[in-house]
Enzyme design. Structure first.
Site, PDB file in Angstrom:
ATOM      1  N   GLU A   9       0.620  -1.225   0.168  1.00  0.00           N
ATOM      2  CA  GLU A   9      -0.024   0.132   0.279  1.00  0.00           C
ATOM      3  C   GLU A   9       0.729   1.408   0.063  1.00  0.00           C
ATOM      4  O   GLU A   9       0.424   2.292  -0.623  1.00  0.00           O
ATOM      5  CB  GLU A   9      -1.076   0.095   1.277  1.00  0.00           C
ATOM      6  CG  GLU A   9      -1.702  -1.065   1.753  1.00  0.00           C
ATOM      7  CD  GLU A   9      -1.229  -2.051   2.569  1.00  0.00           C
ATOM      8  OE1 GLU A   9       0.098  -2.392   2.467  1.00  0.00           O
ATOM      9  OE2 GLU A   9      -1.686  -2.377   3.598  1.00  0.00           O
ATOM     10  N   ASP A  81      -1.839  -4.965   3.890  1.00  0.00           N
ATOM     11  CA  ASP A  81      -2.070  -5.579   5.384  1.00  0.00           C
ATOM     12  C   ASP A  81      -2.793  -6.853   5.276  1.00  0.00           C
ATOM     13  O   ASP A  81      -3.708  -6.844   4.576  1.00  0.00           O
ATOM     14  CB  ASP A  81      -2.510  -4.421   6.235  1.00  0.00           C
ATOM     15  CG  ASP A  81      -1.416  -3.097   6.286  1.00  0.00           C
ATOM     16  OD1 ASP A  81      -0.420  -3.525   6.159  1.00  0.00           O
ATOM     17  OD2 ASP A  81      -1.774  -2.167   6.457  1.00  0.00           O
ATOM     18  N   ASP A  83      -5.419  -7.024   7.285  1.00  0.00           N
ATOM     19  CA  ASP A  83      -6.706  -6.860   7.758  1.00  0.00           C
ATOM     20  C   ASP A  83      -7.645  -6.979   6.590  1.00  0.00           C
ATOM     21  O   ASP A  83      -7.348  -7.244   5.317  1.00  0.00           O
ATOM     22  CB  ASP A  83      -6.826  -5.609   8.627  1.00  0.00           C
ATOM     23  CG  ASP A  83      -6.353  -4.623   8.125  1.00  0.00           C
ATOM     24  OD1 ASP A  83      -6.174  -4.550   6.680  1.00  0.00           O
ATOM     25  OD2 ASP A  83      -6.180  -3.407   8.519  1.00  0.00           O
ATOM     26  N   GLU A  85      -9.308  -4.488   5.258  1.00  0.00           N
ATOM     27  CA  GLU A  85      -8.956  -3.333   4.273  1.00  0.00           C
ATOM     28  C   GLU A  85      -8.112  -3.664   3.506  1.00  0.00           C
ATOM     29  O   GLU A  85      -7.965  -3.466   2.257  1.00  0.00           O
ATOM     30  CB  GLU A  85      -8.885  -2.154   4.862  1.00  0.00           C
ATOM     31  CG  GLU A  85      -8.659  -1.113   4.049  1.00  0.00           C
ATOM     32  CD  GLU A  85      -8.805   0.501   4.771  1.00  0.00           C
ATOM     33  OE1 GLU A  85      -9.052   1.480   3.957  1.00  0.00           O
ATOM     34  OE2 GLU A  85      -8.667   0.469   5.885  1.00  0.00           O
ATOM     35  N   TYR A 287       2.113  -5.275  13.481  1.00  0.00           N
ATOM     36  CA  TYR A 287       0.886  -4.554  12.894  1.00  0.00           C
ATOM     37  C   TYR A 287       0.287  -3.915  14.075  1.00  0.00           C
ATOM     38  O   TYR A 287      -0.067  -4.476  14.883  1.00  0.00           O
ATOM     39  CB  TYR A 287       0.066  -5.413  12.050  1.00  0.00           C
ATOM     40  CG  TYR A 287      -0.842  -4.642  11.162  1.00  0.00           C
ATOM     41  CD1 TYR A 287      -0.561  -3.887  10.369  1.00  0.00           C
ATOM     42  CD2 TYR A 287      -2.191  -4.961  11.373  1.00  0.00           C
ATOM     43  CE1 TYR A 287      -1.411  -3.078   9.497  1.00  0.00           C
ATOM     44  CE2 TYR A 287      -3.331  -4.376  10.521  1.00  0.00           C
ATOM     45  CZ  TYR A 287      -2.819  -3.309   9.890  1.00  0.00           C
ATOM     46  OH  TYR A 287      -3.662  -2.801   9.160  1.00  0.00           O
ATOM     47  N   ARG A 289      -2.766  -2.377  14.079  1.00  0.00           N
ATOM     48  CA  ARG A 289      -4.544  -2.445  14.362  1.00  0.00           C
ATOM     49  C   ARG A 289      -4.759  -4.088  14.537  1.00  0.00           C
ATOM     50  O   ARG A 289      -4.739  -4.817  13.763  1.00  0.00           O
ATOM     51  CB  ARG A 289      -5.020  -2.075  12.940  1.00  0.00           C
ATOM     52  CG  ARG A 289      -4.781  -0.582  12.616  1.00  0.00           C
ATOM     53  CD  ARG A 289      -5.555  -0.247  11.324  1.00  0.00           C
ATOM     54  NE  ARG A 289      -5.404   1.357  11.162  1.00  0.00           N
ATOM     55  CZ  ARG A 289      -4.589   1.767  10.333  1.00  0.00           C
ATOM     56  NH1 ARG A 289      -3.921   0.690   9.640  1.00  0.00           N
ATOM     57  NH2 ARG A 289      -4.174   3.076  10.117  1.00  0.00           N
ATOM     58  N   HIS A 332      -3.952 -13.149  15.049  1.00  0.00           N
ATOM     59  CA  HIS A 332      -2.954 -11.978  15.253  1.00  0.00           C
ATOM     60  C   HIS A 332      -2.128 -12.137  16.354  1.00  0.00           C
ATOM     61  O   HIS A 332      -2.636 -12.737  17.266  1.00  0.00           O
ATOM     62  CB  HIS A 332      -4.000 -10.807  14.881  1.00  0.00           C
ATOM     63  CG  HIS A 332      -4.585 -10.699  13.419  1.00  0.00           C
ATOM     64  ND1 HIS A 332      -5.406  -9.672  12.952  1.00  0.00           N
ATOM     65  CD2 HIS A 332      -4.335 -11.453  12.427  1.00  0.00           C
ATOM     66  CE1 HIS A 332      -5.644  -9.996  11.918  1.00  0.00           C
ATOM     67  NE2 HIS A 332      -5.312 -11.008  11.527  1.00  0.00           N
TER      68      HIS A 332
END
Length: 772
Positions: A9, A81, A83, A85, A287, A289, A332
């Site tokens: 990203e 990533d 997740d 998104e 990470y 989040r 995670h």
């Protein structure tokens, strides 16, 4: 031909990954989503619920570059990533770039380190469409709510407002808390403490302070008790010592990191996430989040080694934590340093401090419990059953406290509580009364949220997920529904009754109550919007509904539910309510309230939300005479302002006299009270009463403003009146035709001496700076 193309990203992430891969790999950034929902009109086809996408203009060149490189590559790795998104971004890349499924693989990793990257490449997978669909459902549902509710607010409350599925519920939390505070009735009570003298074995004397185990409701009860104390004897009834332990807090999740960074480092939620993003993209932490408190076996082993080497074997205790929150992704990891042996990093001061906080929390979670000895001394008083109780704690083994101690919003004296040491006392020992004091206190109501406590509450209610906390808090402030501000509080008297010897002395003191600093406060517009949505859209504003939606997203992510079914069920019930509300005829606008009648004109007095915010209005649009308006000051609320206070606002503007042949007028506007003289405005200083300021005081402020303006405007040019040299907040600069141009530092000292040609040379060769 390039053998491998890795797409991530962000450029920072690409740069870090590039270090770990050989020359056979090319790493490129997509700069986030390379296509987005349309910004204009309705971006969801409400009949099919399919989002309508477009590629932003600024990314068209990037898309072509990625397409060209992808066609030449033998293998493509999508490394966004891990997740939802991130999964959606990878799916967008496949769709827009037309990637060949045979030569495209999805790789995920929780940390940007060489072993993690290489392991991910060794174990690729296909796109997880359940995760993509969960993100799709979130985006579609949020836009349906926002695009449908916002026009309702424009028509019924005020133009340019907005609503959202999470932001509106977050606003309700803050408004509800403010009303709890306003409705709370404080009740007085009296707390009694005593100071007693202790004679040690060597003849020396010490003191012990103890608290009475009963509170009194009235002042008469206090005086009666103090009278009893005059002739009473005080004896140690019981001494108990109890060993106790304290366990370290688990490693950081997104929520707990945001809370601790706010308490310990003073960072806002947005600042914390921005700094954590930099640390992650540079390979320094995992990470950021996540709602998991898991640590990998690699981390626990590394932590054991570093704790043992730094503090000794007895300080190490490897442990694993498990989260109790619903929907948490246990696969995670918690937020931790990528390398535990790296106790310090290079970077900005904020990056260093946040990394240190993460390192300490992770290390402490793998350390031994703190061992304490808690001592309780009960002191009996003759003639009554009440006891004075003294408590103290002594740390016998510091354990994890050596590295880290967790903070709490409601505990300002946590350092003191662990340092209390009581003198050695024996059961039956008689103590000397030195002082008994009764202090009037008042029951405490609910406290306003700061960012840390607000996130904690959202997490408790299941509102949002780790990635949404920071943007939600930013959004409600950007919309002017909530502001982070201070409340000055009000003065309150309280009494202290002190018994020394045989004399009881009563003194009265003053304290300030209700003051707050840096708390989240609802604005008048926020309150009106909240009340309107609560009246017409109760389901959207329901805490349980918002939490249920998040669980539905989790079910979609695990393949238990179809995303279109979930969204359609919501939309079928939501759309009719929107249509009914927007077409309803209302007698009054939302938030409008009649306070009474103006005694001078006999016309009604209203408070309401006007074009530029909350206003007072005398009269109505149907009257022959035009209505009068006055802006409500920022220190007053549309909910609590009285008729008397509103009528005071119409005493402005007032003329206090003349200066240099022009009238000096005191007025009140959108940005507070001001002085108007010779078509120029001067703001009144904070806490200046516009009704009491004199002509002489006004002239002094006008002259002060002129001096400031002279110092600011260094030079103007007759050759071109649009050209000016100005002394700004960050140094001198050139202003020309609405644009600003930086001066080189070498010219700062002689900015006022620059010639017209020198200034024009800078204008013609420089890029104008953007106004913030």
């Amino acid at each position: 031909m390039q053998k491998n193309l890795v797409i991530v990203e962000s450029p920072a992430k690409a740069k870090t990954i590039e270090k770990f891969l050989g020359k056979d790999y090319k790493v490129m950034s997509s700069y986030g989503h390379i296509r987005d929902l349309k910004k204009h009109d309705m971006s969801i086809n409400t009949s099919t619920l399919e989002p309508e996408y477009e590629i932003p203009e600024e990314k068209e060149k990037l898309v072509k570059e990625l397409q060209t490189t992808a066609k030449k590559a033998e293998k493509i790795w999508l490394a966004s990533d891990e997740d939802r998104e991130g999964e959606a971004i990878s799916w967008h890349l496949c769709e827009v770039l037309g990637l060949d499924e045979e030569k495209t693989s999805r790789i995920v990793f929780h940390e940007i380190t060489e072993p993690a990257i290489l392991k991910a490449i060794e174990t690729p997978r296909h796109l997880d469409m359940n995760l993509v669909n969960a993100q799709q459902a979130r985006r579609v549902l949020d836009r349906l709510v926002g695009f449908k509710l916002s026009p309702v607010l424009w028509r019924k409350v005020k133009p340019s407002l907005s609503a959202g599925r999470v932001q509106s519920v977050a606003l309700r939390l803050i408004v509800d808390r403010e009303r709890e505070i306003q409705n709370f009735k404080s009740v007085p009570f009296y707390s009694v403490s005593g100071v007693f003298g202790v004679v040690n074995a060597d003849g020396s004397q010490t003191e012990v302070k103890a608290q009475l185990n009963k509170r009194f409701k009235t002042h008469d009860e206090v005086l009666a008790f103090l009278e009893k104390c005059k002739d009473a004897s005080f004896i140690v009834e019981e001494v108990t010592k109890k060993p106790t332990k304290r366990t370290p807090a688990p490693p950081f999740t997104t929520s707990t990191l945001q809370q601790e960074a706010a308490r310990k480092l003073g960072l806002t939620v947005s600042q914390t996430m921005m700094v954590a993003q930099h640390l992650y993209e540079n390979g320094l932490i995992t990470y950021m989040r996540t709602d998991s408190v898991n640590l990998s076996a690699l981390c626990t082993e590394a932590s054991q080694q570093i704790v043992t080497s730094l503090y000794g074997d007895n300080y190490s205790r490897p442990r694993q934590y498990h989260t109790s929150s619903k929907g948490a992704q246990e696969a995670h990891e918690a937020i931790r340093p990528t390398y535990m042996d790296r106790t310090e990093i290079t970077g900005t001061p904020q990056e260093k401090r946040l990394y240190e906080l993460i390192w300490k929390r992770t290390a402490a979670s793998q350390m031994a419990d703190a061992e304490l000895e808690k001592t309780t001394i009960s002191i009996a008083m003759s003639g009554t059953s009440e006891l004075f109780v003294a408590q103290g704690e002594v740390i016998t083994f510091d354990g994890f406290i050596k590295v880290y101690r967790e903070s709490f919003d409601d505990d300002d004296n946590q350092d003191e509580e662990m340092a209390k040491l009581l003198p050695p006392l024996k059961q039956g020992e008689e103590l000397q009364r030195r002082e008994i004091q009764a202090v009037e206190r008042f029951s405490q109501g609910p406290s306003r949220y700061n960012e840390a406590s607000f996130i904690k509450k959202m997490e408790e209610l299941g509102i949002g997920r780790p990635s949404t906390y920071a943007p939600t808090i930013s959004t409600i402030q950007q919309r002017k529904y909530v502001h982070k501000g201070d409340r000055t509080g009000t003065e309150r008297n309280y009494t202290i009754d002190t018994l020394k010897g045989l004399q009881i002395k009563t003194t009265e003191r003053t304290e300030v109550t209700g003051s707050d600093k840096g708390k989240l406060l609802p604005t008048d517009i926020g309150i009106v919007v909240n009340d309107f949505l609560m009246e017409h859209f109760k389901e959207i504003m329901d805490y349980n509904f918002t939490a249920k939606v998040e669980l539905d997203f989790d079910k979609i992510a695990s393949g238990e539910e179809q995303w279109k079914d979930m969204v359609k069920q919501f939309y079928d019930g939501f759309e009719p309510i929107v249509e009914k509300t927007i077409n309803a005829r209302d007698e009054h606008k939302a938030g409008e309230r009649q306070l009474g009648t103006d005694p001078k004109s006999g016309r009604p007095v209203f408070v309401k939300i006007g074009r530029f915010g909350p206003v007072v209005q005398i009269g109505s649009a149907d009257d022959a005479e035009k209505p009068l308006f006055a802006q409500i000051p920022s220190d007053k609320s549309i909910e609590t302002i009285t008729l008397e206070e509103t009528l005071e606002l119409f005493k402005l503007p007032r003329t206090v006299g003349e200066f240099e042949g022009s009238p000096v007028v005191i007025g009140n506007g959108r940005f507070g009270p001001y002085i108007l003289h010779d078509k120029k405005y001067t703001s009144l200083p904070k806490n200046t009463d516009p009704m009491a300021i004199t002509l002489d005081e006004s002239i002094a402020l006008i002259r002060e403003k002129r001096e400031q303006d002279q110092k600011r405007h260094l030079k103007v040019f007759t050759e071109d009146l649009d050209l000016e040299v100005i002394n700004g907040r960050y140094g001198p600069y050139i202003a020309y035709k609405g644009k600003n141009y930086r001066l080189p530092k070498a010219l700062h000292q002689k900015a006022a001496e620059l010639t017209y040609q020198e200034c024009m040379d800078i204008v013609n060769t420089s890029i104008p700076t953007k106004k913030k």
